[in-house]
Motif scaffolding. Structure first.
Motif, short mmCIF file in Angstrom:
data_model
loop_
_atom_site.label_atom_id
_atom_site.label_comp_id
_atom_site.label_asym_id
_atom_site.label_seq_id
_atom_site.Cartn_x
_atom_site.Cartn_y
_atom_site.Cartn_z
N UNK A 166 0.82 -1.30 -0.10
CA UNK A 166 0.25 -0.19 -0.06
C UNK A 166 0.76 1.29 -0.12
N UNK A 167 0.60 2.15 -1.12
CA UNK A 167 1.69 3.30 -1.25
C UNK A 167 1.12 4.21 -0.09
N UNK A 168 0.32 4.68 0.25
CA UNK A 168 0.15 5.53 1.25
C UNK A 168 0.54 5.15 2.80
N UNK A 169 0.24 3.86 3.19
CA UNK A 169 0.64 3.48 4.42
C UNK A 169 2.19 2.98 4.43
N UNK A 170 2.62 2.33 3.24
CA UNK A 170 3.78 1.78 3.36
C UNK A 170 3.67 0.32 4.00
N UNK A 171 2.51 -0.11 4.25
CA UNK A 171 2.49 -1.52 4.69
C UNK A 171 2.44 -2.54 3.44
N UNK A 216 2.17 -5.18 -11.07
CA UNK A 216 1.26 -4.09 -11.43
C UNK A 216 1.33 -2.99 -10.69
N UNK A 217 1.14 -1.81 -10.85
CA UNK A 217 0.98 -0.53 -10.20
C UNK A 217 -0.40 0.07 -10.70
N UNK A 218 -1.22 0.61 -9.75
CA UNK A 218 -2.64 1.05 -9.80
C UNK A 218 -2.31 2.57 -9.85
N UNK A 219 -3.52 3.21 -10.06
CA UNK A 219 -3.54 4.78 -10.13
C UNK A 219 -3.05 5.35 -8.59
N UNK A 220 -3.07 4.66 -7.52
CA UNK A 220 -2.61 5.30 -6.32
C UNK A 220 -1.23 4.71 -5.95
N UNK A 221 -0.41 3.96 -7.03
CA UNK A 221 0.67 3.68 -6.71
C UNK A 221 0.97 2.50 -5.84
N UNK A 222 -0.15 1.79 -5.60
CA UNK A 222 0.17 0.48 -4.70
C UNK A 222 0.32 -0.71 -5.81
N UNK A 223 1.15 -1.70 -5.42
CA UNK A 223 1.81 -2.56 -6.33
C UNK A 223 1.37 -3.89 -5.98
#
Length: 212
Positions: free
Chosen positions: A39-44, A163-170
Motif C-alpha cells: 500500500x503506497x499511502x501507508x507503506x504497509x 502491477x501498479x495502480x492509480x494510487x501507486x499501490x503495487x
C-alpha cells in the motif's frame, strides 16, 4: 505537444510476439506463487503464498494458503471468492473479472501485449536470466497504470508480473514450479458451497446456480 515514439530493440520486439504466440498455444498451466502487495499511502505490505491452476479458455483456480486461506475460482459462468476463516463467499460475473486489466488477464493470456500496451525493453541484471519488459496501457484504468513482466527467453513464459495502480499501490506476483499443459479436470474449477457459508451475490442471479 510532440511525443517521441521509441521502437523496441529487435530482441524485445521479437520476444513480445513470441510470448503472445506461446500463450495463444497454451492449453493451461499450474504453478506455485509468491505475492507481495504494498500500500503506497501507508507503506504497509503483505506477503502471500499459494498455488494457481489455469485451463483455457478462462478457468482459474487461485488458492492462497498464507497468511489466510482464500479460494478464487473463475468458472464457466461465475467467479467465486471464498474466505474459509470468515465463512463468507462472494460471487461475481466472469466477464467483469476477466475483462478488466487485472493480474488474471495476464495469467489467462487475454492481455495482448502489443495491442493493449506500449512496450519498452528494460534490462534487469538482477533478474536471473529473465528478460524484463515495461508495459504502459494504451487505455489506463484505475487498477492498472503500469506493469512489468519478466519473461523466460527460453520458454517465452511470463515468470513474474508486477502491477501498479492509480494510487501507486503495487501487486508483485512471482511464479515457481510452473508446469505447462497438465491434465486438469473441469471439476477443479467448480465451487461446492460449504454449509453455513454466507454468500454475497454480485451477479444479479438472486441465489440461483450457487454451485457453478
Amino acid at each position: 505537444m510532440l511525443v517521441a515514439v521509441w521502437a523496441l530493440p529487435v530482441r524485445g520486439a521479437d520476444l513480445v510476439d513470441d510470448v503472445q504466440k506461446k500463450y495463444e498455444s497454451l492449453v493451461g498451466f499450474t504453478a506455485d506463487f509468491n505475492q507481495n502487495l504494498k500500500n503506497s499511502s501507508s507503506g504497509e505490505g503483505e506477503k502471500r503464498t499459494g498455488t494457481i491452476a489455469f485451463k483455457k479458455p478462462s478457468l482459474v483456480r487461485w488458492e492462497t494458503e498464507e497468511p489466510e486461506k482464500e479460494l478464487l475460482l473463475v468458472g464457466k459462468d461465475v467467479v467465486w471468492d471464498y474466505f474459509e476463516d470468515d465463512q463468507e463467499a462472494y460471487r461475481y460475473p466472469v466477464e467483469e473479472i476477466i475483462s478488466s486489466k487485472t493480474m488474471l488477464k495476464f495469467l489467462t493470456g487475454k492481455a495482448n501485449l502489443r495491442e493493449d500496451f506500449h512496450v519498452f525493453d528494460e534490462p534487469d541484471s538482477a533478474a536471473g536470466g529473465l528478460f524484463r519488459l515495461k508495459l504502459v496501457p494504451k487505455e489506463p484504468e484505475p487498477g492498472l497504470v503500469m506493469a512489468h513482466v519478466w519473461v523466460d527467453p527460453a520458454t517465452h513464459l511470463i515468470m513474474r508480473i508486477a502491477i501498479q495502480d492509480f494510487y501507486a499501490n503495487t501487486n508483485d506476483l512471482i511464479l515457481k514450479n510452473l508446469k505447462v499443459d497438465p491434465k486438469l479436470s473441469d471439476s477443479l474449477f467448480v465451487f461446492s458451497l460449504p454449509k453455513g457459508v454466507t454468500v454475497h451475490d454480485n451477479t444479479g442471479l438472486d441465489g440461483r446456480t450457487l454451485t457453478q
